[in-house]
Scaffold this active site. Structure first.
Site, PDB file in Angstrom:
ATOM      1  N   SER A  59      -5.035  61.873 -23.540  1.00 45.15           N
ATOM      2  CA  SER A  59      -4.254  62.563 -22.515  1.00 45.15           C
ATOM      3  C   SER A  59      -2.818  62.835 -22.969  1.00 45.15           C
ATOM      4  O   SER A  59      -2.157  61.968 -23.544  1.00 45.15           O
ATOM      5  CB  SER A  59      -4.231  61.701 -21.254  1.00 45.15           C
TER       6      SER A  59
ATOM      7  N   CYS B  70       1.588  54.948 -17.003  1.00 48.19           N
ATOM      8  CA  CYS B  70       2.634  55.814 -17.551  1.00 48.19           C
ATOM      9  C   CYS B  70       3.999  55.122 -17.450  1.00 48.19           C
ATOM     10  O   CYS B  70       4.442  54.780 -16.359  1.00 48.19           O
ATOM     11  CB  CYS B  70       2.696  57.144 -16.822  1.00 48.19           C
TER      12      CYS B  70
ATOM     13  N   GLY C  23      -2.389  54.787 -32.151  1.00 48.54           N
ATOM     14  CA  GLY C  23      -2.055  54.873 -33.572  1.00 48.54           C
ATOM     15  C   GLY C  23      -3.200  55.253 -34.482  1.00 48.54           C
ATOM     16  O   GLY C  23      -3.098  55.105 -35.704  1.00 48.54           O
TER      17      GLY C  23
ATOM     18  N   THR D 171      -1.204  60.905 -30.851  1.00 50.39           N
ATOM     19  CA  THR D 171      -0.124  61.408 -31.704  1.00 50.39           C
ATOM     20  C   THR D 171      -0.642  62.103 -32.966  1.00 50.39           C
ATOM     21  O   THR D 171      -0.019  63.063 -33.436  1.00 50.39           O
ATOM     22  CB  THR D 171       0.813  60.228 -32.070  1.00 50.39           C
TER      23      THR D 171
HETATM   24  C1  LIG Z   1       3.706  63.419 -25.735  1.00 54.69           C
HETATM   25  C2  LIG Z   1       2.764  62.440 -25.085  1.00 54.69           C
HETATM   26  C3  LIG Z   1       2.345  62.629 -23.770  1.00 54.69           C
HETATM   27  C4  LIG Z   1       1.474  61.723 -23.149  1.00 54.69           C
HETATM   28  N1  LIG Z   1       1.052  61.953 -21.868  1.00 54.69           N
HETATM   29  C5  LIG Z   1       0.145  61.103 -21.298  1.00 54.69           C
HETATM   30  C6  LIG Z   1      -0.370  61.357 -19.976  1.00 54.69           C
HETATM   31  O1  LIG Z   1      -0.055  62.364 -19.339  1.00 54.69           O
HETATM   32  N2  LIG Z   1      -1.243  60.453 -19.434  1.00 54.69           N
HETATM   33  C7  LIG Z   1      -1.646  59.322 -20.141  1.00 54.69           C
HETATM   34  O2  LIG Z   1      -2.437  58.534 -19.620  1.00 54.69           O
HETATM   35  N3  LIG Z   1      -1.197  59.085 -21.400  1.00 54.69           N
HETATM   36  C8  LIG Z   1      -0.312  59.938 -21.981  1.00 54.69           C
HETATM   37  N4  LIG Z   1       0.127  59.696 -23.253  1.00 54.69           N
HETATM   38  C9  LIG Z   1      -0.354  58.482 -23.979  1.00 54.69           C
HETATM   39  C10 LIG Z   1      -1.512  58.805 -24.941  1.00 54.69           C
HETATM   40  O3  LIG Z   1      -2.627  59.336 -24.256  1.00 54.69           O
HETATM   41  C11 LIG Z   1      -1.917  57.537 -25.735  1.00 54.69           C
HETATM   42  O4  LIG Z   1      -2.376  56.547 -24.841  1.00 54.69           O
HETATM   43  C12 LIG Z   1      -0.771  56.958 -26.551  1.00 54.69           C
HETATM   44  O5  LIG Z   1       0.033  57.981 -27.099  1.00 54.69           O
HETATM   45  C13 LIG Z   1      -1.235  56.036 -27.670  1.00 54.69           C
HETATM   46  O6  LIG Z   1      -2.087  56.712 -28.558  1.00 54.69           O
HETATM   47  P1  LIG Z   1      -1.575  57.406 -29.936  1.00 54.69           P
HETATM   48  O7  LIG Z   1      -0.774  56.364 -30.686  1.00 54.69           O
HETATM   49  O8  LIG Z   1      -2.819  57.834 -30.628  1.00 54.69           O
HETATM   50  O9  LIG Z   1      -0.718  58.558 -29.532  1.00 54.69           O
HETATM   51  C14 LIG Z   1       1.016  60.588 -23.886  1.00 54.69           C
HETATM   52  C15 LIG Z   1       1.432  60.406 -25.213  1.00 54.69           C
HETATM   53  C16 LIG Z   1       2.285  61.308 -25.820  1.00 54.69           C
HETATM   54  C17 LIG Z   1       2.696  61.081 -27.267  1.00 54.69           C
END
Ligand SMILES: Cc1cc2nc3c(=O)[nH]c(=O)nc-3n(C[C@H](O)[C@H](O)[C@H](O)COP(=O)(O)O)c2cc1C
Length: 305
Positions: A21, A129, A243, A265
């Site tokens: 998301s 969030c 990550g 990301t």
């Molecule tokens: C720019 C951005 C926007 C995000 N928006 C949401 C969101 O609207 N709802 C949500 O549950 N998580 C949101 N997340 C969290 C991601 O879905 C994820 O849980 C988090 O980034 C960790 O995963 P990653 O390290 O692969 O990014 C957001 C993350 C980023 C970087």
């Protein structure tokens, strides 16, 4: 041919890779880079009942091995999503999960009621969030409130319910148990870790919101530990996030206990990440001599465990 199918509760996925998301929009921009029918699923940008403009900018900053964001749930609101985006997403050919956030219980329930009548595959309750003042992480940091909300949502929809949990708590396993007791079909962990970046010359935080959520490779060891810990605490499936940058990372999360994963990301760094990662999983499975990807789930052998 490697069998990449996985199940999260009653929902079958063609492979364990789901776009996370907030990092994939509703898929419109990302379909230019890859065939979205080949990825396991897409989790929508977090929706709220009413449209939200999000937080003031700057609201993203790079950090060592990661990034901070304080987007603050900018989104067009549920009505606009249902009218303008849902049919587009439904036609993509992969599983569709809708991430929702409410200011209070009633907003979550109203969104669940409206989504119940659609063709989506699951609802992800964002209880995590870190960038909004109301609802969300407040609910997600309190096991009684998690259980109550999930149980109430269970009453108003037959859709599979996934509870997305925050790592900004003392025991994520306690939060996962509460979600399970409330009737969640799966837990998703982790959302971002609350962090800060500072401009030394200005002596001010880089983000206009002061703090933001840390994501990317920097949080992977924390996410892995939380998945492994939670796997031993609950009986419902875990969707691992945090990550993940390549196919090897996916399999590490599955070994720790994840039935499927979400990629966040990585898609911002490399828009083809989801598709590349699926290929990498296939290559590694061949090297490992594993024919079904689901065989990795929960196979972690702890030392003295
Ligand atoms: C720019 C951005 C926007 C995000 N928006 C949401 C969101 O609207 N709802 C949500 O549950 N998580 C949101 N997340 C969290 C991601 O879905 C994820 O849980 C988090 O980034 C960790 O995963 P990653 O390290 O692969 O990014 C957001 C993350 C980023 C970087």
């Amino acid at each position: 041919m490697a069998d990449l199918t996985v199940r999260v509760g009653n929902v079958q996925f063609a492979n364990p890779v789901i776009a996370a998301s907030g990092t994939f929009g509703f898929g419109r921009e990302m379909r230019v880079f890859q065939d979205l029918s080949r990825i396991g699923g897409i989790c929508s940008k977090g929706l709220t009942l009413l449209p939200r403009a999000g937080n003031a900018t700057p609201r993203v900053a790079e950090t060592a091995s990661g990034m901070l964001n304080s987007v603050g749930l900018q989104n067009p609101g549920l009505q606009s999503f249902l009218a303008n985006e849902l049919s587009f997403m439904a036609a993509l050919g992969c599983r569709i999960i809708i991430n929702i956030a409410g200011n209070d219980h009633e907003e979550y329930l109203e969104m669940c009621r409206q989504l119940d009548a659609t063709s989506i595959d699951a609802i992800e309750l964002n209880l995590s969030c870190p960038n909004v003042r109301e609802g969300c992480m407040l609910i997600g940091s309190n096991p009684q409130m998690i259980e109550k909300l999930v149980a109430a949502a269970r009453q108003v929809t037959r859709k599979p319910l996934w509870a997305k949990l925050t790592p900004n708590v003392t025991s994520i396993a306690d939060m996962a148990r509460a979600a399970e007791s409330g009737g969640a079909d799966a837990v998703v962990l982790i959302n971002t870790l609350l962090g800060m970046a500072i401009d030394r010359k200005l002596r001010r935080p880089l983000l206009r919101n002061n703090t933001g959520g840390l994501s990317g490779p920097a949080i992977k060891p924390i996410a892995l530990r939380m998945v492994a810990e939670t796997y031993r605490a609950i009986g419902i499936p875990i969707v691992g996030v945090g990550g993940i940058m390549d196919g090897n990372d996916v399999l590490e999360f599955m070994i720790a206990g994840a039935a499927a994963v979400e990629i966040g990301t990585a898609s911002l760094v490399r828009p083809t990440a989801c598709q590349d990662i699926i290929r990498e999983i296939e290559t590694i499975m061949e090297l490992d001599g594993v024919s079904e990807v689901s065989q990795y789930t929960g196979t972690l052998a702890l030392w003295n465990g």
